[in-house]
Structure formats: C-alpha cells, structure tokens
Write an enzyme that holds these catalytic residues in place. Structure first.
Site, mmCIF file in Angstrom:
data_model
loop_
_atom_site.group_PDB
_atom_site.id
_atom_site.type_symbol
_atom_site.label_atom_id
_atom_site.label_comp_id
_atom_site.label_asym_id
_atom_site.label_seq_id
_atom_site.Cartn_x
_atom_site.Cartn_y
_atom_site.Cartn_z
ATOM 1 N N LYS A 65 0.801 -1.231 0.000
ATOM 2 C CA LYS A 65 0.000 0.000 0.000
ATOM 3 C C LYS A 65 0.837 1.286 0.000
ATOM 4 O O LYS A 65 0.462 2.262 -0.642
ATOM 5 C CB LYS A 65 -0.935 0.020 1.215
ATOM 6 N N ASP A 99 -10.185 3.525 3.074
ATOM 7 C CA ASP A 99 -10.374 3.095 4.472
ATOM 8 C C ASP A 99 -11.125 4.141 5.310
ATOM 9 O O ASP A 99 -11.989 3.802 6.116
ATOM 10 C CB ASP A 99 -9.027 2.792 5.138
HETATM 11 P P1 NAP Z 1 -0.197 -1.450 11.498
HETATM 12 O O1 NAP Z 1 0.052 -0.353 10.531
HETATM 13 O O2 NAP Z 1 0.795 -2.553 11.644
HETATM 14 O O3 NAP Z 1 -0.441 -0.781 12.952
HETATM 15 C C1 NAP Z 1 -0.600 -1.602 14.082
HETATM 16 C C2 NAP Z 1 -1.051 -0.751 15.271
HETATM 17 O O4 NAP Z 1 -1.365 -1.644 16.352
HETATM 18 C C3 NAP Z 1 0.018 0.214 15.799
HETATM 19 O O5 NAP Z 1 -0.624 1.364 16.304
HETATM 20 C C4 NAP Z 1 0.664 -0.618 16.924
HETATM 21 O O6 NAP Z 1 1.279 0.185 17.927
HETATM 22 C C5 NAP Z 1 -0.565 -1.285 17.501
HETATM 23 N N1 NAP Z 1 -0.253 -2.524 18.232
HETATM 24 C C6 NAP Z 1 0.165 -3.706 17.720
HETATM 25 N N2 NAP Z 1 0.336 -4.608 18.709
HETATM 26 C C7 NAP Z 1 0.032 -3.967 19.875
HETATM 27 C C8 NAP Z 1 0.017 -4.353 21.239
HETATM 28 N N3 NAP Z 1 0.341 -5.599 21.612
HETATM 29 N N4 NAP Z 1 -0.368 -3.440 22.171
HETATM 30 C C9 NAP Z 1 -0.706 -2.194 21.808
HETATM 31 N N5 NAP Z 1 -0.699 -1.750 20.516
HETATM 32 C C10 NAP Z 1 -0.339 -2.641 19.567
HETATM 33 O O7 NAP Z 1 -1.582 -2.209 11.179
HETATM 34 P P2 NAP Z 1 -2.890 -1.593 10.440
HETATM 35 O O8 NAP Z 1 -2.790 -1.829 8.989
HETATM 36 O O9 NAP Z 1 -3.126 -0.215 10.933
HETATM 37 O O10 NAP Z 1 -4.040 -2.603 10.980
HETATM 38 C C11 NAP Z 1 -4.447 -2.627 12.328
HETATM 39 C C12 NAP Z 1 -5.665 -3.559 12.477
HETATM 40 O O11 NAP Z 1 -6.757 -3.033 11.740
HETATM 41 C C13 NAP Z 1 -5.438 -4.971 11.946
HETATM 42 O O12 NAP Z 1 -6.085 -5.881 12.815
HETATM 43 C C14 NAP Z 1 -6.146 -4.975 10.603
HETATM 44 O O13 NAP Z 1 -6.623 -6.241 10.217
HETATM 45 C C15 NAP Z 1 -7.305 -4.036 10.900
HETATM 46 N N6 NAP Z 1 -7.838 -3.352 9.698
HETATM 47 C C16 NAP Z 1 -9.177 -3.467 9.455
HETATM 48 C C17 NAP Z 1 -9.730 -2.827 8.355
HETATM 49 C C18 NAP Z 1 -11.190 -2.954 8.080
HETATM 50 O O14 NAP Z 1 -11.613 -2.603 6.963
HETATM 51 N N7 NAP Z 1 -11.996 -3.398 9.014
HETATM 52 C C19 NAP Z 1 -8.902 -2.046 7.506
HETATM 53 C C20 NAP Z 1 -7.540 -1.937 7.800
HETATM 54 C C21 NAP Z 1 -7.025 -2.605 8.909
HETATM 55 P P3 NAP Z 1 2.831 0.630 17.789
HETATM 56 O O15 NAP Z 1 2.846 1.812 16.877
HETATM 57 O O16 NAP Z 1 3.230 0.947 19.206
HETATM 58 O O17 NAP Z 1 3.569 -0.561 17.219
#
Ligand code: NAP
Length: 271
Positions: A65, A99
């Site tokens: 992306k 999104d």
């Molecule tokens: P990302 O860019 O990898 O960001 C992950 C986020 O989660 C960061 O803020 C990270 O904090 C935090 N995190 C991870 N493990 C953690 C923990 N153990 N404790 C506290 N914070 C934690 O991922 P993303 O693409 O934003 O996706 C995040 C989630 O959203 C995923 O589950 C994904 O499947 C979901 N999602 C859903 C949709 C939908 O359409 N429903 C769309 C996009 C994403 P740090 O910065 O401190 O590492």
C-alpha cells in the site's frame, strides 16, 4: 469479461475476492476478481501490466500500500494517509485510499454522526492514519492513543493541519473515556490468533459510548464483548471492510454497490 484483482504478499487470506465477486454476480456484471501474490519489487510491473491488460481496477494490501504511492497518481486522501488501497485505470493510473470513507460509512450506517464528537482512537498505524484524517476532517476532536507515543505525536501533528487532534499513550485512558462519545480500536490488539487481547475493559466504559473495533478476524472481539457488558453500542470491523470495498467498487464501476450482498458474503466466509 472485465478483470479485477487484489495484489498482496501474502494474499490468500484476502476477503476481497469473495466480496467483489458476490457484488458482480448480484448485479449481473460480466466481471471476475482474483487474488494475485505480488512481491514489492514487482509492484510497478504488476500495476502497469494490469493497466495494459485492460483490468477494471485493483486493490492493494500488505505490504504494497505504501510503495504504490511512487507508482500511481495518488488522490489527496491517499497522499495524506501515505497509502493506496484502490487503483483505478479510467483516467490513467490513479490511487485512492477508501479506508477512511469505509469507517465513516460504518459509523453512519449505525446512525452515528462524527461532527462535534469526542473520539478516542487507539493506534497510530496504517489504518489509524486513514481514520484520524477522516474523523478530523469531518469535525471530530480526535485523541490518538498509541503504545509508541512518538508515533501518535507525529500523526497528531499532521492531523492538526486539517482538524483537531491530540496524542497520548495507552496509560490513564479511564478518565478520558468518561468524556468520549466514540472509542475506536485501530490497533492489531484482539486480532487472530491472540483473540483475548483488549486495551480497554468494560469497567472503563459507559453506556453512552459507541465502541467500534476495526479488527474483523474474529468478528466478535474481546473489546466488543467488554463494550456489551458495559451496555455500550458496538460496531464490528466487517462493516468497515465492506464499506471500504464498496467505495472501491463505486470508483471502478460507477454503480451503486450492493452493500448487503457484499456483507453477507464476507460474514459467511468468516464463519
Ligand atoms: P499497522 O500499521 O501494523 O499498525 C498496528 C497498530 O497496532 C500500531 O498502532 C501498533 O502500535 C498497535 N499494536 C500492535 N500490537 C500492539 C500491542 N500488543 N499493544 C498495543 N498496541 C499494539 O496495522 P494496520 O494496517 O493499521 O491494521 C491494524 C488492524 O486493523 C489490523 O487488525 C487490521 O486487520 C485491521 N484493519 C481493518 C480494516 C477494516 O476494513 N476493518 C482495515 C484496515 C485494517 P505501535 O505503533 O506501538 O507498534
């Protein structure tokens, strides 16, 4: 037949094929949607190849992306968020990020207005970026809480150029939640396989709160269970997934997407 696809690596888990093929079938369109595993170093060739082959459009997922920004002409939102999840070929090779609009429509479908609301947004990753800009542009006051507080601070300072945002860590959320209307989890906490995780528990919530978890695997997350215990309203991640896909469908085809059909297909697949 018009072809569409999602590019990613890995990509076999993607729910986009089932969602879009259900939509094409429901509207009687001669179209097909497939998942293609593409490595980042091949992304440019893959996008240009799809354009040359006359594809109707593409979705992009992890880890492509951000890299796509160098390849496509990005929309204002895609540029601001720093990621492209939808590519359209009608007017050259144009990249969008759906999104934010997906999240907005998920809230709207439940009758939730964003303007004037106090929102606690957990996370500062890719999905949080899309949500933070959308919420701020739509008039919410956005409190961005992230494990790595520096990341929340960096995002809040960007979002402050278009609206109101504050940054904080994950500690001491209890008093903030008392003042909040909407709590959104956009972290990966609660996602399969560590499904028991939740950053906020029911004793920190109140019954006027709307709790929206964008994690969709599992559909019923620990956070949503805690929210129900507190008598709060809940919205699951499937709603955002479907609405971001529906927005891509609208961009590619110009047609009104059959959102109910798309949602049913995704929920069946996730069972
Ligand atoms: P990302 O860019 O990898 O960001 C992950 C986020 O989660 C960061 O803020 C990270 O904090 C935090 N995190 C991870 N493990 C953690 C923990 N153990 N404790 C506290 N914070 C934690 O991922 P993303 O693409 O934003 O996706 C995040 C989630 O959203 C995923 O589950 C994904 O499947 C979901 N999602 C859903 C949709 C939908 O359409 N429903 C769309 C996009 C994403 P740090 O910065 O401190 O590492």
């Amino acid at each position: 037949m018009k072809l569409f696809g999602v590019l990613g690596d890995p990509v076999s888990h993607s729910l986009s094929p089932v969602m879009h093929n259900a939509a094409f079938k429901a509207l009687g369109m001669d179209c097909a949607y497939h998942a293609f595993r593409v490595r980042p170093e091949n992304l440019k060739d893959a996008i240009h190849g799809a354009y040359a082959l006359g594809f109707g459009g593409l979705n992009l997922t992890i880890p492509l992306k951000e890299k796509a920004l160098e390849i496509v002409k990005p929309s204002v939102a895609a540029k601001e968020i720093g990621a492209v999840n939808t590519v359209d070929f009608k007017d050259g090779i144009v990249g969008y990020n759906t999104d934010g609009i997906g999240a907005k429509k998920a809230l709207a479908e439940s009758g939730i207005e964003i303007d004037g609301k106090n929102v606690l947004l957990l996370g500062a990753g890719g999905a949080a970026r899309a949500l933070a800009f959308q919420l701020a542009r739509d008039g919410a006051s956005v409190n961005i809480a992230n494990r790595t507080v520096e990341r929340a601070q960096a995002l809040a300072s960007e979002v402050n150029k278009v609206g109101r945002a504050k940054a904080l860590g994950l500690e001491n959320l209890r008093s903030l939640i008392k003042e909040c209307d909407i709590l959104i989890n956009s972290t990966a906490v609660g996602m399969f396989p560590e499904v028991s995780g939740t950053i906020v528990s029911s004793d920190m919530m109140h019954s006027d709160l709307v709790v929206f978890d964008i994690v969709y695997n599992p559909v019923e997350t620990g956070l949503l269970r805690e929210a129900r215990k507190a008598g709060a309203r809940t919205i699951d991640g499937v709603k955002m997934l479907v609405h971001q896909g529906a927005e891509a469908f609208r961009i590619w085809t110009g047609k009104i997407p059959p959102v109910d059909v798309m949602e049913k297909a995704v929920r069946e697949k996730l069972k």
